[in-house]
Design a protein around this motif. Sequence first.
Motif, PDB file in Angstrom:
ATOM      1  N   LEU A 137       0.834  -1.201   0.000  1.00 33.80           N
ATOM      2  CA  LEU A 137       0.000   0.000   0.000  1.00 33.80           C
ATOM      3  C   LEU A 137       0.872   1.255   0.000  1.00 33.80           C
ATOM      4  O   LEU A 137       0.579   2.233  -0.697  1.00 33.80           O
ATOM      5  CB  LEU A 137      -0.918   0.004   1.234  1.00 33.80           C
ATOM      6  CG  LEU A 137      -2.082  -0.990   1.236  1.00 33.80           C
ATOM      7  CD1 LEU A 137      -2.778  -1.001   2.598  1.00 33.80           C
ATOM      8  CD2 LEU A 137      -3.085  -0.637   0.150  1.00 33.80           C
ATOM      9  N   SER A 140       2.602   1.671  -3.490  1.00 30.17           N
ATOM     10  CA  SER A 140       1.619   2.107  -4.488  1.00 30.17           C
ATOM     11  C   SER A 140       1.261   3.568  -4.289  1.00 30.17           C
ATOM     12  O   SER A 140       1.123   4.329  -5.252  1.00 30.17           O
ATOM     13  CB  SER A 140       0.348   1.247  -4.390  1.00 30.17           C
ATOM     14  OG  SER A 140       0.628  -0.105  -4.674  1.00 30.17           O
ATOM     15  N   LEU A 141       1.129   3.964  -3.036  1.00 32.24           N
ATOM     16  CA  LEU A 141       0.804   5.356  -2.718  1.00 32.24           C
ATOM     17  C   LEU A 141       1.938   6.287  -3.125  1.00 32.24           C
ATOM     18  O   LEU A 141       1.706   7.381  -3.665  1.00 32.24           O
ATOM     19  CB  LEU A 141       0.521   5.470  -1.217  1.00 32.24           C
ATOM     20  CG  LEU A 141       0.115   6.840  -0.677  1.00 32.24           C
ATOM     21  CD1 LEU A 141      -1.165   7.322  -1.343  1.00 32.24           C
ATOM     22  CD2 LEU A 141      -0.082   6.760   0.841  1.00 32.24           C
ATOM     23  N   THR A 144       1.949   7.361  -6.801  1.00 33.42           N
ATOM     24  CA  THR A 144       0.870   8.198  -7.333  1.00 33.42           C
ATOM     25  C   THR A 144       1.375   9.617  -7.567  1.00 33.42           C
ATOM     26  O   THR A 144       2.428  10.018  -7.058  1.00 33.42           O
ATOM     27  CB  THR A 144      -0.327   8.252  -6.359  1.00 33.42           C
ATOM     28  OG1 THR A 144       0.087   8.903  -5.146  1.00 33.42           O
ATOM     29  CG2 THR A 144      -0.825   6.852  -6.039  1.00 33.42           C
ATOM     30  N   TRP A 146      -0.148  12.190  -6.456  1.00 37.74           N
ATOM     31  CA  TRP A 146      -0.807  13.002  -5.436  1.00 37.74           C
ATOM     32  C   TRP A 146       0.188  13.995  -4.830  1.00 37.74           C
ATOM     33  O   TRP A 146       1.412  13.798  -4.891  1.00 37.74           O
ATOM     34  CB  TRP A 146      -1.329  12.125  -4.306  1.00 37.74           C
ATOM     35  CG  TRP A 146      -2.418  11.160  -4.683  1.00 37.74           C
ATOM     36  CD1 TRP A 146      -2.851  10.840  -5.933  1.00 37.74           C
ATOM     37  CD2 TRP A 146      -3.180  10.363  -3.785  1.00 37.74           C
ATOM     38  NE1 TRP A 146      -3.848   9.905  -5.872  1.00 37.74           N
ATOM     39  CE2 TRP A 146      -4.079   9.589  -4.556  1.00 37.74           C
ATOM     40  CE3 TRP A 146      -3.211  10.219  -2.398  1.00 37.74           C
ATOM     41  CZ2 TRP A 146      -4.989   8.696  -4.002  1.00 37.74           C
ATOM     42  CZ3 TRP A 146      -4.109   9.333  -1.833  1.00 37.74           C
ATOM     43  CH2 TRP A 146      -4.992   8.584  -2.627  1.00 37.74           C
ATOM     44  N   LYS A 151      -0.735  12.186   0.323  1.00 43.91           N
ATOM     45  CA  LYS A 151      -0.060  10.919   0.546  1.00 43.91           C
ATOM     46  C   LYS A 151       0.124  10.663   2.044  1.00 43.91           C
ATOM     47  O   LYS A 151      -0.080   9.548   2.530  1.00 43.91           O
ATOM     48  CB  LYS A 151       1.300  10.900  -0.153  1.00 43.91           C
ATOM     49  CG  LYS A 151       1.220  10.861  -1.668  1.00 43.91           C
ATOM     50  CD  LYS A 151       2.613  10.814  -2.276  1.00 43.91           C
ATOM     51  CE  LYS A 151       2.543  10.762  -3.799  1.00 43.91           C
ATOM     52  NZ  LYS A 151       3.903  10.702  -4.400  1.00 43.91           N
ATOM     53  N   LEU A 154      -3.192   9.554   3.842  1.00 43.94           N
ATOM     54  CA  LEU A 154      -3.550   8.158   3.637  1.00 43.94           C
ATOM     55  C   LEU A 154      -2.554   7.208   4.304  1.00 43.94           C
ATOM     56  O   LEU A 154      -2.948   6.206   4.916  1.00 43.94           O
ATOM     57  CB  LEU A 154      -3.647   7.851   2.141  1.00 43.94           C
ATOM     58  CG  LEU A 154      -4.413   6.582   1.764  1.00 43.94           C
ATOM     59  CD1 LEU A 154      -5.808   6.579   2.361  1.00 43.94           C
ATOM     60  CD2 LEU A 154      -4.489   6.438   0.252  1.00 43.94           C
ATOM     61  N   TRP A 155      -1.262   7.508   4.197  1.00 50.34           N
ATOM     62  CA  TRP A 155      -0.245   6.645   4.793  1.00 50.34           C
ATOM     63  C   TRP A 155      -0.369   6.630   6.314  1.00 50.34           C
ATOM     64  O   TRP A 155      -0.237   5.578   6.956  1.00 50.34           O
ATOM     65  CB  TRP A 155       1.146   7.096   4.369  1.00 50.34           C
ATOM     66  CG  TRP A 155       2.258   6.243   4.945  1.00 50.34           C
ATOM     67  CD1 TRP A 155       3.306   6.650   5.706  1.00 50.34           C
ATOM     68  CD2 TRP A 155       2.411   4.821   4.792  1.00 50.34           C
ATOM     69  NE1 TRP A 155       4.113   5.592   6.033  1.00 50.34           N
ATOM     70  CE2 TRP A 155       3.586   4.454   5.484  1.00 50.34           C
ATOM     71  CE3 TRP A 155       1.680   3.844   4.134  1.00 50.34           C
ATOM     72  CZ2 TRP A 155       4.034   3.141   5.539  1.00 50.34           C
ATOM     73  CZ3 TRP A 155       2.124   2.526   4.195  1.00 50.34           C
ATOM     74  CH2 TRP A 155       3.287   2.190   4.894  1.00 50.34           C
ATOM     75  N   TYR A 158      -3.280   4.383   7.159  1.00 45.64           N
ATOM     76  CA  TYR A 158      -2.930   2.978   7.023  1.00 45.64           C
ATOM     77  C   TYR A 158      -2.146   2.475   8.235  1.00 45.64           C
ATOM     78  O   TYR A 158      -2.474   1.443   8.832  1.00 45.64           O
ATOM     79  CB  TYR A 158      -2.068   2.766   5.770  1.00 45.64           C
ATOM     80  CG  TYR A 158      -2.806   2.819   4.448  1.00 45.64           C
ATOM     81  CD1 TYR A 158      -4.149   2.485   4.349  1.00 45.64           C
ATOM     82  CD2 TYR A 158      -2.137   3.193   3.276  1.00 45.64           C
ATOM     83  CE1 TYR A 158      -4.810   2.513   3.124  1.00 45.64           C
ATOM     84  CE2 TYR A 158      -2.791   3.222   2.048  1.00 45.64           C
ATOM     85  CZ  TYR A 158      -4.123   2.885   1.985  1.00 45.64           C
ATOM     86  OH  TYR A 158      -4.783   2.916   0.780  1.00 45.64           O
ATOM     87  N   PHE A 264      -9.490   3.348  -2.003  1.00 46.09           N
ATOM     88  CA  PHE A 264      -8.041   3.493  -2.131  1.00 46.09           C
ATOM     89  C   PHE A 264      -7.334   2.159  -1.884  1.00 46.09           C
ATOM     90  O   PHE A 264      -6.371   1.814  -2.580  1.00 46.09           O
ATOM     91  CB  PHE A 264      -7.520   4.549  -1.152  1.00 46.09           C
ATOM     92  CG  PHE A 264      -7.976   5.941  -1.467  1.00 46.09           C
ATOM     93  CD1 PHE A 264      -8.064   6.383  -2.777  1.00 46.09           C
ATOM     94  CD2 PHE A 264      -8.329   6.818  -0.447  1.00 46.09           C
ATOM     95  CE1 PHE A 264      -8.490   7.676  -3.075  1.00 46.09           C
ATOM     96  CE2 PHE A 264      -8.746   8.110  -0.729  1.00 46.09           C
ATOM     97  CZ  PHE A 264      -8.829   8.533  -2.040  1.00 46.09           C
ATOM     98  N   HIS A 268      -5.051   0.404  -4.722  1.00 43.18           N
ATOM     99  CA  HIS A 268      -3.619   0.234  -4.526  1.00 43.18           C
ATOM    100  C   HIS A 268      -3.178  -1.228  -4.439  1.00 43.18           C
ATOM    101  O   HIS A 268      -2.007  -1.548  -4.680  1.00 43.18           O
ATOM    102  CB  HIS A 268      -3.174   0.980  -3.260  1.00 43.18           C
ATOM    103  CG  HIS A 268      -3.292   2.464  -3.389  1.00 43.18           C
ATOM    104  ND1 HIS A 268      -3.444   3.314  -2.308  1.00 43.18           N
ATOM    105  CD2 HIS A 268      -3.298   3.265  -4.494  1.00 43.18           C
ATOM    106  CE1 HIS A 268      -3.536   4.563  -2.743  1.00 43.18           C
ATOM    107  NE2 HIS A 268      -3.443   4.551  -4.053  1.00 43.18           N
TER     108      HIS A 268
END
Length: 325
Positions: A137, A140-141, A144, A146, A151, A154-155, A158, A264, A268
């Motif tokens: 994940l 993949s992020l 991007t 973004w 980023k 989202l990270w 996670y 997402f 991902h």
Amino acid sequence: MSTNDNRFLRIMGGASTHCTLLSAAYADSTWNKIYCALNIFEKFCSNTGRNSRFPIDGVSLSAFIEWATFVKGNSPATITAYLSHLRLIHKLRNVNTSGCDSFLCKTQIRGAENLQFYKRNETFVKKVMTIPLLKILGHSLAKTNWCSHSKLVLWATYTVAFFGSFRPCELLCKNDSSFNIHESLLWSDIKFMDDDSVQIKIKIPKNRKKGGDYVSLFPFPSHGCCPVRALKELKMHTEDVAEMSPVFKFANGKNLTKSKLNCFISEHLTPHIGEEAKFYSAKSFRAALPSALAATPHFANDANIKRWGRWNSNAFEKYTRLSHK
């Protein structure tokens, strides 16, 4: 649920003189489930030409179970939840609940459960998030286009969800454009400690513990998946770090929601694990830590796992189903 919400009035069957206290008795998510059960039952009545008035008699509920099973294709667990919520509506309206306690209905549910044993279709069960998948994940992020802040949002979600064994509702806002200060995770709920750990307050935990609950996160330098570092970087790169602002909010002002997070995760993971990605969602993080601990018994026993996952019962046992090799 706000006291002027039409959903609440529909559940109560009209105006209620005690709406303020009654609406505060259950969480919004519970009221949504109750409302959903009412909608499903009314849809059944509309489709079959039956009367939807309360109290519901046992014959109508029996027909509802049959319809939900063979027409809607609902599982016995889902139908049982519907019946439970319909029974609660009866109690809230102070009407007779005898129809909900029908032996015939209980026997039908048992029959539906037995029929499931004969189905050959693969059961759709959400799988547990793992460290290797968490790293995928992250990679993949990182690829991007973004912006850095998005980023980090989202990270951080996670990693915090993974190492804190969080439920999605404990971290994320329900709406991308608004939030509830009494429920949503705000920057004021996060405390960075002197020992480099992070303490997160859950204001309304599932067990409704008075004063809320606390989750501590610690540095995890291995694999580049440290939740403490992710939160610190997110805070450092957030222009508006207001105490009463949601933690997981994008630069455009939109909050990260559960539905967005699910999209997402699928987006991902799909390039790497294909169709298997559909078995992972925001709920997969809840089981991540206890499952990892269960796979290393020399590090943790059942009592440790139960405490880390914040369970009051042995419900944690159903989460420790993954073998990490």
